[in-house]
Design a protein around this motif. Structure first.
Motif, PDB file in Angstrom:
ATOM      1  N   LEU A   1      42.016 -61.094 -17.800  1.00  0.00           N
ATOM      2  CA  LEU A   1      42.257 -60.232 -18.955  1.00  0.00           C
ATOM      3  C   LEU A   1      43.764 -60.112 -19.142  1.00  0.00           C
ATOM      4  O   LEU A   1      44.482 -59.809 -18.187  1.00  0.00           O
ATOM      5  CB  LEU A   1      41.638 -58.845 -18.718  1.00  0.00           C
TER       6      LEU A   1
ATOM      7  N   VAL B   1      38.947 -63.816 -20.593  1.00  0.00           N
ATOM      8  CA  VAL B   1      37.763 -63.083 -21.051  1.00  0.00           C
ATOM      9  C   VAL B   1      38.112 -61.990 -22.056  1.00  0.00           C
ATOM     10  O   VAL B   1      37.214 -61.403 -22.672  1.00  0.00           O
ATOM     11  CB  VAL B   1      36.988 -62.475 -19.862  1.00  0.00           C
ATOM     12  N   GLY B   2      39.420 -61.693 -22.207  1.00  0.00           N
ATOM     13  CA  GLY B   2      39.785 -60.665 -23.154  1.00  0.00           C
ATOM     14  C   GLY B   2      41.290 -60.522 -23.267  1.00  0.00           C
ATOM     15  O   GLY B   2      42.036 -61.017 -22.421  1.00  0.00           O
TER      16      GLY B   2
ATOM     17  N   ALA C   1      44.099 -57.371 -24.438  1.00  0.00           N
ATOM     18  CA  ALA C   1      44.272 -55.971 -24.834  1.00  0.00           C
ATOM     19  C   ALA C   1      45.666 -55.757 -25.402  1.00  0.00           C
ATOM     20  O   ALA C   1      46.641 -56.356 -24.939  1.00  0.00           O
ATOM     21  CB  ALA C   1      44.061 -55.067 -23.618  1.00  0.00           C
TER      22      ALA C   1
ATOM     23  N   GLU D   1      43.537 -49.784 -23.891  1.00  0.00           N
ATOM     24  CA  GLU D   1      42.563 -50.834 -24.177  1.00  0.00           C
ATOM     25  C   GLU D   1      42.338 -51.706 -22.942  1.00  0.00           C
ATOM     26  O   GLU D   1      41.218 -52.151 -22.673  1.00  0.00           O
ATOM     27  CB  GLU D   1      43.041 -51.695 -25.349  1.00  0.00           C
TER      28      GLU D   1
ATOM     29  N   MET E   1      38.745 -52.393 -21.353  1.00  0.00           N
ATOM     30  CA  MET E   1      38.240 -53.760 -21.294  1.00  0.00           C
ATOM     31  C   MET E   1      38.036 -54.223 -19.842  1.00  0.00           C
ATOM     32  O   MET E   1      37.115 -54.997 -19.556  1.00  0.00           O
ATOM     33  CB  MET E   1      39.190 -54.708 -22.033  1.00  0.00           C
TER      34      MET E   1
ATOM     35  N   GLU F   1      34.699 -52.924 -18.877  1.00  0.00           N
ATOM     36  CA  GLU F   1      33.602 -53.585 -19.590  1.00  0.00           C
ATOM     37  C   GLU F   1      33.410 -55.044 -19.180  1.00  0.00           C
ATOM     38  O   GLU F   1      32.280 -55.532 -19.066  1.00  0.00           O
ATOM     39  CB  GLU F   1      33.856 -53.521 -21.097  1.00  0.00           C
ATOM     40  N   LEU F   2      34.524 -55.748 -18.959  1.00  0.00           N
ATOM     41  CA  LEU F   2      34.464 -57.201 -18.755  1.00  0.00           C
ATOM     42  C   LEU F   2      34.530 -57.621 -17.286  1.00  0.00           C
ATOM     43  O   LEU F   2      34.224 -58.766 -16.965  1.00  0.00           O
ATOM     44  CB  LEU F   2      35.608 -57.873 -19.525  1.00  0.00           C
TER      45      LEU F   2
END
Length: 221
Positions: A5, A30-31, A33, A38, A42, A45-46
């Motif tokens: 992330l 995967v993400g 922010a 954030e 995240m 969540e991830l």
């Protein structure tokens, strides 16, 4: 595959980091922010393996975001990546639980390797960062009583291992120096971290300098 992330408030840098790391065959983004808050959301969540974290971000800065992420159960490793190498950033990031600290001018290959290093549970500090950390403790040395109290919490062998960790030596290098097996060194490292209530080797380095168990510039032999 290591999942990553990326957290940075500058869209261009965020996109560049994601593209550069995502091009590595063993890394998956995967993400991404745009601020610390954030990043915390995240990360929960991830469940990435590693969070690449900027420090100066709106809403919630990277240091507080690191602290909140690392406080969770089975927390991902955090690699702090910033243009700022001032003392307070380095020290606060490490105290917050970051597993590594790199400057943004590090070569791309070094960044990918740093992600792999912290994902494996090891620590990584840029040489310039290590020098600043050492300088900080040169300015404010601990008391002799504090040093003695810290040393009393460990056996002689554990203290020896901690001092070599603070010198930046790997388990293999410590094993060779002390004529021990890698497995035995790993056991000593684990006991040191448990006894001192530390999460990882980075915090062990900070602890050693903070309590005067190793002195910058002293004879290592």
């Amino acid at each position: 595959m290591i999942t990553v992330l990326v957290a940075d408030d500058h869209a261009l840098i965020r996109s560049g980091l994601a593209g550069m790391l995502g091009a590595q065959p063993d890394l998956t983004i995967v993400g991404a922010a745009a601020d610390g808050a954030e990043a915390v959301r995240m990360a929960a969540e991830l469940s990435p393996d590693v969070v690449v974290m900027d420090i100066r971000m709106p809403t919630l800065d990277g240091i507080e975001a690191t602290r909140r992420i690392r406080a969770a159960a089975e927390a991902p490793a955090v690699l702090v990546l910033t243009t700022f190498d001032l003392d307070e950033y380095v020290y606060d990031a490490l105290r917050a639980g970051a597993g590594g600290f790199l400057l943004k001018d590090a070569p791309p290959g070094q960044l990918a390797e740093a992600v792999r290093t912290v994902a494996a549970g090891d620590s990584l500090l840029a040489p310039a960062v290590t020098r600043r950390l050492i300088t900080r403790f040169l300015r404010v040395p601990p008391s002799a009583a504090a040093t003695a109290a810290a040393a009393d919490r460990l056996t002689e062998r554990e203290l020896e291992v901690l001092r070599l960790i603070a010198r930046g030596q790997s388990n293999t290098e410590i094993a060779a120096r002390l004529f021990l097996s890698d497995a035995t060194v790993k056991t000593h490292v684990s006991r040191v971290l448990t006894k001192l209530g530390l999460r990882d080797r980075v915090q062990a380095v900070v602890y050693a300098y903070e309590n005067g168990l190793v002195t910058p510039g002293e004879d290592e032999t």
